[in-house]
Structure formats: C-alpha cells, structure tokens
Design an enzyme around this catalytic site. Structure first.
Site, short mmCIF file in Angstrom:
data_model
loop_
_atom_site.label_atom_id
_atom_site.label_comp_id
_atom_site.label_asym_id
_atom_site.label_seq_id
_atom_site.Cartn_x
_atom_site.Cartn_y
_atom_site.Cartn_z
N HIS A 144 0.83 -1.22 0.00
CA HIS A 144 0.00 0.00 0.00
C HIS A 144 0.86 1.26 0.00
O HIS A 144 2.09 1.21 0.03
CB HIS A 144 -0.87 0.02 1.27
CG HIS A 144 -2.02 -0.92 1.24
ND1 HIS A 144 -3.32 -0.51 1.10
CD2 HIS A 144 -2.06 -2.26 1.31
CE1 HIS A 144 -4.12 -1.56 1.09
NE2 HIS A 144 -3.39 -2.63 1.22
N GLU B 53 3.22 -0.25 4.15
CA GLU B 53 2.84 1.11 3.78
C GLU B 53 4.07 1.91 3.34
O GLU B 53 5.13 1.81 3.95
CB GLU B 53 2.19 1.83 4.98
CG GLU B 53 0.92 1.17 5.50
CD GLU B 53 -0.31 1.43 4.63
OE1 GLU B 53 -0.20 2.19 3.64
OE2 GLU B 53 -1.37 0.85 4.93
ZN ZN Z 1 -4.02 1.48 1.15
#
Ligand code: ZN
Length: 379
Positions: free
Chosen positions: A261, A337
C-alpha cells in the site's frame, strides 16, 4: 495559446472549474464513484509554456486524509518518465501548486502514476520466463482481467508466498514496489534469490483493482467498495476482485502474505502486523519481527519506529486482508505502507519518495522473505 486541463485518460482525475488565465487555474478532484473518497489527482495542463501557473485544487480540504497535504509536494512530468516535485502548499482548504512549465504539455499527479499499459508490459515480460504462469481467476466489476502471476512450480514442501498490491488504486507506489520485486526475483543470480525460488512458489497480483486504477480512484473499485475491508465476506457483485483471489488462496494455502500500500499521512515506510487477530501465535509474532529486522537491514527507507498504533488482541478488523489471511491460514501476513511524501528517516528532498525507491524496496523485500523462511523451517 489556449490553456486547457484534461484528465480523460488512463488513471486521470480532475475537474476544471476555470482556466482563463495561468495565475488562477481552478480545479477540483472528483470523488471515487458512489463514495466521498478523494485525494488522487492526475491531469495534463496544455498551453502554459513559460508562464507562471497557479493551480488551485479547491476541494483539497475534503480529501480522505487531510493530513496527507502537510509537507506534501505534488509531482509533475514533461516526458512522462521522470516525475519531479513541484512547489505545493495547503492554503485554507485549497491545495495550491505553483509552477512554470517548460513545454506546452505537462502532467501533474498525486504520485507517479502506474499505467495499465505498463502493467500489461510487465506481465508480458514476466511470461517470457519459463517458470512463470499467468492465471485470470476472475474479473473486476467493469470486466477487466485480474492478473495473477505464479512464479515457480508447486512441489511437496514448498512455501506459498502471496503478494498483492493496489487494493487502493491511487497508491501507485504499491505497483512500483511489485515491479522491483518481480524484476529481482526473475533475473537475479544472487544465491539467496535462487534459493528462494527453489523453496517457494510466488503468487503475485500486481493490481487488485484495475477498475479503480483506470477510473482515477483513490481507494475503491468501480462500485465504491473498499476492497481492503471486504476480505471476511467478499461479495461476488460488489467485491469480485477479492472473491476471486480468495478462492485461489483457499486452494494453495498461504505461508507468507504481503499486501502492498501507500499511506497518505505518515512520511515513513512501515509494516502493519496482525496483533489484533484472535488466534495470534508466538510464531506469527516471531516471524513478523524477523521480517521487519531483516527488511531494515536490507533497505535504508524501511523503519519500524513509526507506524499505526497496535490494536488490542481480538480487536482486529477481519475485513482487512492481512488480518483475514493471518487468522485463516496461521500465516505471517503483513500490510506494507509507503509514503506519498518522503521517508523522513532517510530524506531525499529533491525526489521525495519515488518509483525508484519503491522498486528498490520491493527488491529488498526478498531478503526479508528468505530470512523468514529460514526461521519458519526451524520452528
Ligand atoms: Zn491502502
């Protein structure tokens, strides 16, 4: 020369309110269809060569993650290959970009885009390697193929490694990450990587959300579903993308899962574990620590000091992919992330976080996977 703003292309998103003069180009971001999520933008400005332009995104205050605009600078490109940062400021609820284009056509975006064409090129390139297979386990709401690459033949004791990206389509750094990972996995003659190829089968979905990517969405698919909240009960109509991938996972099993992500707010690369799942085991925690420590040693952007607050045991949202996978398969399951801004622990002010850094991180993640498999074999 007439000024013009356009986003009618793959991944484009902007609405032009007025562009009568370069000093006041008024814009707004369209929300994802059937939702209020907005933050991703990508457009071309033409007819502004050598003019001091002020582009105002007037609904930036309504963005999904308003903190994302703090210390943020938009990216721009003239040649569509190199993306550089431009002067950007949040003034009230308006995101203001100031730039003097050197050419008649310049692109602006939230982060370097990752196109459907590039996706198709990378998939085709992967298939030129003999040990790579492509399956299409299902289609998106709009009928686009969901591409699932399998690297390596299944064999009795092989580990099953799953990597997925772009559930949230505006987080394009996720697919840049996967490209770097695939490149090293397929081409490296490094012993560690060769050994990893022998020990594991890789299942890779470079883009979980082709509709949202095409439509210029931040977070959802064509009917407004946040796919990363749909894993515990995927709907064949509203979240067919998750439904399709989950059904293949049920056949292969999962030992290690990485869901890639981007995070709008935090200026860091970080991992999210599964501390909140009801069945969390000591082994899962040890594998997570091993992966995290190993990735830190392998890549200068990764850090483990800053991230999301950990939930209490039993409080995990099992609609989130990594929680559902960890709970269902007893696997090591992580969300990775990456920042839209820069990595504050390893700043590169000219570039900010970039496709090249995401690719390098993807390549480095193989070292962490190799170390975790060593640990799994011991336990
Ligand atoms: Zn995301």
């Amino acid at each position: 020369m007439t000024l013009r703003v356009s986003s009618r292309f793959d991944g484009g998103n902007i609405e032009c309110l007025s562009c009568d003069r370069p000093g006041n180009i008024r814009l707004r971001i369209a929300p994802d269809r059937r939702t209020e999520y907005l933050q991703w933008f990508y457009f071309r400005l033409t007819g502004a060569r050598d003019q001091d332009c002020v582009l105002r995104i007037e609904n930036a205050g309504a963005a999904a993650f308003k903190a994302g605009w703090r210390d943020y600078r938009a990216v721009a490109s003239e040649n569509r290959k190199d993306w550089f940062r431009v002067e950007t400021a949040l003034e009230g609820d308006t995101l203001v970009i100031r730039h003097k284009p050197r050419t008649d056509g310049i692109y602006f975006a939230y982060f370097a885009p990752y196109s459907a064409e590039r996706h198709a090129d990378v998939v085709a390139d992967c298939l030129s390697y003999g040990n790579v297979r492509l399956a299409v386990p299902g289609t998106s709401v709009d009928g686009r193929d969901l591409d699932l690459l399998r690297i390596g033949e299944d064999g009795g004791t092989k580990r099953q490694i799953w990597i997925i990206a772009r559930q949230h389509p505006g987080e394009t750094m996720a697919e840049w990450f996967v490209e770097g990972l695939l490149q090293r996995l397929l081409t490296s003659d490094d012993n560690r990587v060769a050994e990893l190829r022998r020990r594991a089968v890789f299942h890779v979905v470079p883009n979980m959300n082709p509709d949202g990517s095409r439509r210029g969405h931040l977070r959802t698919n064509a009917v407004g579903t946040d796919l990363n909240r749909a894993w515990n009960a995927p709907d064949p109509v509203k979240s067919p993308e998750v439904h399709a991938v989950r059904s293949v996972m049920a056949e292969t099993g999962v030992d290690l899962f990485l869901d890639v992500h981007g995070d709008e707010g935090l200026p860091y690369v970080f991992l999210v574990g599964t501390l909140g799942i009801p069945s969390l085991s000591d082994a899962q925690q040890a594998w997570f620590t091993c992966f995290s420590d190993s990735l830190k040693a392998a890549n200068p952007d990764f850090q483990s000091e800053y991230g999301y607050p950990a939930p209490k045991k039993g409080n995990a949202n099992l609609g989130i992919a990594n929680n559902w996978v960890a709970e269902t398969f007893g696997a090591l399951a992580m969300t990775l992330e990456q920042p839209f801004k820069d990595a504050a622990n390893n700043p590169e002010p000219d570039q900010g976080y970039s496709p090249a850094r995401a690719q390098a991180l993807g390549a480095a993640s193989l070292d962490a996977m190799a170390d975790v498999l060593d640990l799994m074999d011991k336990s």
